[in-house]
Design an enzyme around this catalytic site. Structure first.
Site, PDB file in Angstrom:
ATOM      1  N   SER A  18      -7.137   0.584   3.813  1.00 25.27           N
ATOM      2  CA  SER A  18      -5.871   0.888   4.415  1.00 25.27           C
ATOM      3  C   SER A  18      -6.101   0.634   6.176  1.00 25.27           C
ATOM      4  O   SER A  18      -7.044  -0.124   6.430  1.00 25.27           O
ATOM      5  CB  SER A  18      -5.251   1.991   3.970  1.00 25.27           C
ATOM      6  OG  SER A  18      -4.041   2.136   4.299  1.00 25.27           O
ATOM      7  N   HIS A  45      -3.527  -2.092   1.680  1.00 30.92           N
ATOM      8  CA  HIS A  45      -2.374  -1.695   2.078  1.00 30.92           C
ATOM      9  C   HIS A  45      -1.665  -2.632   3.031  1.00 30.92           C
ATOM     10  O   HIS A  45      -2.381  -2.638   4.233  1.00 30.92           O
ATOM     11  CB  HIS A  45      -2.157  -0.456   2.365  1.00 30.92           C
ATOM     12  CG  HIS A  45      -2.678   0.682   1.581  1.00 30.92           C
ATOM     13  ND1 HIS A  45      -2.856   1.891   1.691  1.00 30.92           N
ATOM     14  CD2 HIS A  45      -2.760   0.594  -0.038  1.00 30.92           C
ATOM     15  CE1 HIS A  45      -2.956   2.613   0.891  1.00 30.92           C
ATOM     16  NE2 HIS A  45      -2.940   1.684  -0.580  1.00 30.92           N
ATOM     17  N   ASP A 138      -5.215   7.417  -1.002  1.00 33.74           N
ATOM     18  CA  ASP A 138      -5.351   6.497  -1.954  1.00 33.74           C
ATOM     19  C   ASP A 138      -6.625   5.828  -2.342  1.00 33.74           C
ATOM     20  O   ASP A 138      -7.482   5.686  -1.303  1.00 33.74           O
ATOM     21  CB  ASP A 138      -4.308   5.267  -1.690  1.00 33.74           C
ATOM     22  CG  ASP A 138      -4.043   4.329  -2.949  1.00 33.74           C
ATOM     23  OD1 ASP A 138      -3.892   4.649  -4.211  1.00 33.74           O
ATOM     24  OD2 ASP A 138      -3.628   2.991  -2.833  1.00 33.74           O
TER      25      ASP A 138
END
Lengths: 199, 273
Positions: A18, A45, A138
């Protein structure tokens, strides 16, 4: 990796990241030899607005074939598959992809957990999962799933990660097999290639 | 603790549901079906597969819940505004030439797409001679679609989509906000018909000039995708249009030779033979 037997021969490398992961991803791919045959599945992401930029960027750093995941596509050697923005990606037991537009997971779609979990179930001990920098939790649960399915878990060293939160969460939850800085990550990938040639 | 469903358990429940209730999920993509079922087990607090199976096979009131949770009901108004811009500029002028316009939204879920299309038709002065059919496997979502009531919290995003899709009016003129809900104008829903239809087992029920089926095929395996595209093919008039989701394609389908994708990157195919 000296304990590796045949059942650990890696057949897929899944990479999640991310915030702060793009630069390390680009650097990593510029160091991966062009003959690398194990396919990669990259889940980052990303902002829906910058749709194809990641494929184009990565393609400038590697001779491997970079492409966006297409639904029902069979996973092939020598490819780097990128998860499309705004869809979850699931790996099927027959080593193909399914896309899914269901609810976000950890505020994310694609979610790294979703990718890691289904890849773990499809590839079991033949999966390597690498989690990079990020500001979100995540990936940690997904990595745990990989470990439970006897896959190999790797986390970017939080000391080196631009944003250490995501690697830290994963390390706390999973106790990964390897916590690696950039140079060791490159060596690790080269090791996978040698292991593939030896088989 | 999450229960990890085994492959044979999933097969078992798919067989049970087909035999007892006539819903056939055997052509659904395995990984997403598994994920939906696991999610349902967690949401509804089952402690084992046996307990879940017992509930499904003995409580016929529960099947609605199973169907609702297996099917994905995430949707939004004017999702992918660039697509709607093309529909507004290129497709609607062609629809205008027909005396009566029939549109099918297959797998419409809670109906946001149907309302989106109705707005575009209204702005083109065509809604009075249009009929929009919204179908879904799941009766619960269709009940919501009929009401045309959506969360007011989504309106800011929808308004942005509307402008990006070439909308010139004030988007808020299409709904009345009441606390957390926005009710869409009944002049839009008057031209809509909502009905259950199962793409797995039901057939064509009318002919259309435009069919939407977005982000539904991704949940189906190849044979089921082919079956569904056949249903669409037999429901679409010559020179009609089929609109798919952003990551879906006719490319590998047997019907592709009769279709041509319109210029640009939007997932719109014209039936040419």
């Amino acid at each position: 990796m000296e304990k590796n037997s045949l059942k650990h021969i890696t057949k897929l490398v899944a990479i999640g990241g991310s915030a702060g992961s793009l630069q390390v991803l680009l650097r990593l791919f510029s160091q991966i030899p062009s003959g690398f045959s194990i396919p990669f599945l990259v889940v980052l992401h990303r902002n829906v607005q910058y749709e194809s930029a990641l494929e184009e960027l990565l393609a400038t750093r590697t001779a491997l074939r970079v492409k966006e995941v297409e639904e029902k596509e069979k996973i092939q050697a020598g490819h780097v598959y990128i998860c499309p923005p705004d869809y979850h990606v699931l790996v099927e037991k027959n080593h193909s992809f399914s896309l899914d537009y269901s609810e976000k997971v950890n505020f994310s779609r694609p979610s790294i957990d979703v990718v890691f979990k289904s890849a773990a179930e499809a590839y079991k001990s033949h999966l390597v999962a690498l989690l990079l920098s990020g500001a979100n939790a995540d990936g940690a649960t997904g990595l745990l799933h990989v470990r439970q399915h006897k896959g190999i878990t790797v986390v970017q060293s939080p000391d080196e990660a631009e944003v250490s939160y995501m690697p830290q969460q994963a390390i706390q939850l999973v106790k990964p097999h390897y916590v690696l800085g950039f140079n060791d990550m490159v060596l690790f990938m080269q090791g996978l290639l040698l292991q593939g040639q030896a088989s | 603790m999450e229960i990890n469903l085994k492959e044979e358990e999933i097969e078992q429940i798919v067989q049970d549901v087909a035999a007892l209730y006539g819903y056939d999920f055997s052509g659904y993509s395995k990984a997403s079906l598994k994920r939906r079922l696991q999610r349902l087990l967690t949401l509804d607090n089952f402690h084992s597969f046996a307990e879940f199976r017992h509930k499904v096979t003995t409580d016929d009131g529960y099947i609605g819940r199973v169907v609702e949770e297996i099917s994905v009901n995430v949707t939004e108004m004017l999702r992918d505004p660039s697509l709607y811009k093309v529909i507004r500029e290129k497709i609607i002028p062609l629809l205008a030439t027909y005396p009566f316009i029939r549109i099918w939204h297959a797998g419409c879920s809670t109906g946001e797409e149907v309302y989106s299309m109705a707005i575009l038709l209204k702005e083109a002065g065509l809604l009075h001679k249009s009929l929009l059919y919204g179908t879904d496997i799941n009766p619960t979502v269709l009940e919501k679609a009929r009401k045309g009531i959506f969360p007011v919290s989504a309106m800011q995003q929808y308004s942005k989509n509307y402008i990006a899709a070439g909308g010139m009016a004030d988007f808020s003129s299409y709904y009345t906000a009441h606390y957390s809900l926005a009710k869409f104008d009944e002049s839009l829903s008057q031209k809509m018909v909502f009905s259950t239809h199962n793409l797995v087992s039901d057939f064509s029920f009318n002919s259309f000039q435009l069919i939407f089926c977005r982000n539904v095929l991704i949940y189906f395996d190849k044979p089921l995708q082919a079956r569904v595209l056949d249903v669409f093919d037999s429901s679409l008039e010559l020179f009609g249009f089929l609109v798919l989701g952003a990551k879906e394609s006719l490319r590998f389908s047997p019907v592709v030779s009769r279709y041509r994708q319109i210029e640009g990157r939007e997932k719109i195919w014209k039936k040419i033979a």
